[in-house]
Design a protein around this motif. Structure first.
Motif, short mmCIF file in Angstrom:
data_model
loop_
_atom_site.label_atom_id
_atom_site.label_comp_id
_atom_site.label_asym_id
_atom_site.label_seq_id
_atom_site.Cartn_x
_atom_site.Cartn_y
_atom_site.Cartn_z
N PHE A 183 0.80 -1.22 0.00
CA PHE A 183 0.00 0.00 0.00
C PHE A 183 0.84 1.28 0.00
O PHE A 183 0.29 2.37 0.04
CB PHE A 183 -0.98 0.02 1.18
N MET A 184 2.19 1.17 -0.02
CA MET A 184 3.04 2.36 -0.15
C MET A 184 4.44 1.93 -0.57
O MET A 184 4.82 0.76 -0.40
CB MET A 184 3.08 3.17 1.15
N THR A 185 5.20 2.89 -1.10
CA THR A 185 6.58 2.60 -1.49
C THR A 185 7.51 2.84 -0.31
O THR A 185 7.11 3.42 0.72
CB THR A 185 7.00 3.51 -2.66
N SER A 186 8.74 2.41 -0.47
CA SER A 186 9.73 2.63 0.60
C SER A 186 9.97 4.10 0.84
O SER A 186 10.16 4.55 1.97
CB SER A 186 11.04 1.92 0.25
N GLU A 187 9.99 4.90 -0.26
CA GLU A 187 10.21 6.33 -0.13
C GLU A 187 9.07 6.98 0.65
O GLU A 187 9.29 7.86 1.50
CB GLU A 187 10.34 6.98 -1.51
N GLU A 188 7.84 6.55 0.38
CA GLU A 188 6.69 7.11 1.11
C GLU A 188 6.75 6.74 2.59
O GLU A 188 6.46 7.57 3.47
CB GLU A 188 5.39 6.59 0.49
N LEU A 189 7.12 5.50 2.87
CA LEU A 189 7.23 5.08 4.28
C LEU A 189 8.30 5.89 5.00
O LEU A 189 8.10 6.35 6.13
CB LEU A 189 7.55 3.58 4.35
N LEU A 190 9.44 6.09 4.35
CA LEU A 190 10.52 6.85 4.98
C LEU A 190 10.08 8.29 5.23
O LEU A 190 10.36 8.86 6.30
CB LEU A 190 11.76 6.83 4.09
N ALA A 191 9.38 8.89 4.27
CA ALA A 191 8.91 10.26 4.45
C ALA A 191 7.92 10.35 5.61
O ALA A 191 7.97 11.30 6.41
CB ALA A 191 8.26 10.75 3.15
N LYS A 192 7.03 9.38 5.70
CA LYS A 192 6.07 9.37 6.80
C LYS A 192 6.78 9.22 8.15
O LYS A 192 6.39 9.82 9.16
CB LYS A 192 5.04 8.25 6.61
N LEU A 193 7.82 8.39 8.18
CA LEU A 193 8.56 8.19 9.42
C LEU A 193 9.28 9.46 9.85
O LEU A 193 9.32 9.80 11.04
CB LEU A 193 9.55 7.03 9.25
N VAL A 194 9.88 10.15 8.88
CA VAL A 194 10.56 11.41 9.19
C VAL A 194 9.57 12.44 9.73
O VAL A 194 9.82 13.13 10.74
CB VAL A 194 11.29 11.95 7.96
N THR A 195 8.41 12.54 9.05
CA THR A 195 7.37 13.47 9.51
C THR A 195 6.89 13.10 10.91
O THR A 195 6.69 13.95 11.77
CB THR A 195 6.19 13.46 8.53
N LEU A 196 6.70 11.78 11.12
CA LEU A 196 6.22 11.31 12.42
C LEU A 196 7.23 11.62 13.52
O LEU A 196 6.87 12.04 14.62
CB LEU A 196 5.96 9.80 12.36
N TYR A 197 8.51 11.44 13.23
CA TYR A 197 9.55 11.70 14.23
C TYR A 197 9.55 13.17 14.65
O TYR A 197 9.66 13.50 15.83
CB TYR A 197 10.93 11.31 13.68
N HIS A 198 9.42 14.08 13.66
CA HIS A 198 9.46 15.51 13.96
C HIS A 198 8.14 16.01 14.54
O HIS A 198 8.05 17.16 14.98
CB HIS A 198 9.79 16.30 12.70
N THR A 199 7.12 15.16 14.57
CA THR A 199 5.84 15.56 15.18
C THR A 199 5.96 15.66 16.69
O THR A 199 5.36 16.52 17.33
CB THR A 199 4.75 14.54 14.82
N TYR A 200 6.79 14.78 17.27
CA TYR A 200 6.92 14.73 18.73
C TYR A 200 8.16 15.52 19.14
O TYR A 200 9.29 15.06 18.97
CB TYR A 200 7.02 13.28 19.20
#
Length: 227
Positions: free
Chosen positions: A191-208
């Motif tokens: 349901f997503m590419t590796s690049e999309e997962l990495l981008a979501k993880l980076v965004t998630l990390y900077h959320t907190y």
């Protein structure tokens, strides 16, 4: 027949003998003075050596005390493995008893309505099903009764949006989160590419950004290491 000495010869001889005696006395005084000085030097040397011997004896005594302490510490260190083995056995016994009790409770809980109600209210960290669904909109959790029957302290997820499934990486506090990480790593490509997962993880990390969110940031880092 020898001629008798004159008075002047006798006086000259006496003077010569007196001078020799005076010279011998001076030499004797010098020898005595040197002997006294030598004795003083030897005595001082003996005192210094005696002080050195006393210092060495004190140092040796200190080393013996340190050696005794080190031997006691070594003895304590040698006893640590047996103590750890004993603690490990106690832990395994407690773990077995807990697992047996958990299995017993999970099987018997549905026969007692009051116990069933209490267990359901305490599952998921004392969060109700409605509160859980409200705080994690986009994730479908397994039915509470089925989840409780399987295992009391494991959250079961049936489905979720890609974004919410990634966000659950930081939210998860249960003991099965590493299993969740593994499953997500094996299935995210559907349901997503590796690049999309990495981008979501980076965004998630900077959320907190707050200090109290440190555990959530560490969950993201742990997932990246697991990935």
């Amino acid at each position: 027949m020898e001629e008798p000495y004159s008075k002047s010869q006798i006086l000259a001889t006496n003077l010569k003998i007196k001078n020799e005696i005076d010279s011998y006395l001076e030499q004797r005084a010098t020898i005595q003075k040197n002997a006294v000085s030598l004795l003083k030097t030897i005595k001082m040397g003996n005192l210094e050596k005696q002080q050195m011997v006393e210092e060495l004896q004190k140092t040796l005594s200190d080393h013996e005390e340190e050696n005794t302490l080190l031997q006691a510490q070594i003895q304590e260190l040698q006893e640590i493995p047996s103590a750890l083995a004993s603690l490990r056995r106690e832990y395994m016994d407690i773990y077995k008893e807990t697992a047996s009790l958990r299995q017993f409770v999970s099987k018997k809980s549905f026969k007692n309505k009051k116990l069933k109600k209490v267990l359901l209210s305490q599952s998921e960290g004392n969060l109700s099903a409605s509160a859980k669904k409200t705080s994690h909109v986009g994730i479908t959790f397994e039915d509470d009764e089925r989840q409780l029957f399987k295992r009391l302290d494991v959250v079961q997820i049936n489905a979720g949006t890609p974004t919410k499934l990634v966000e659950w990486i930081a939210e998860s506090k249960t003991e099965d989160k590493m299993n969740y990480y593994t499953i997500l790593c094996l299935t995210y490509r559907y349901f997503m590419t590796s690049e999309e997962l990495l981008a979501k993880l980076v965004t998630l990390y900077h959320t907190y950004t707050n200090e109290e969110d440190k555990a959530k940031r560490m969950n993201v880092v742990n997932f990246l290491q697991h990935w």
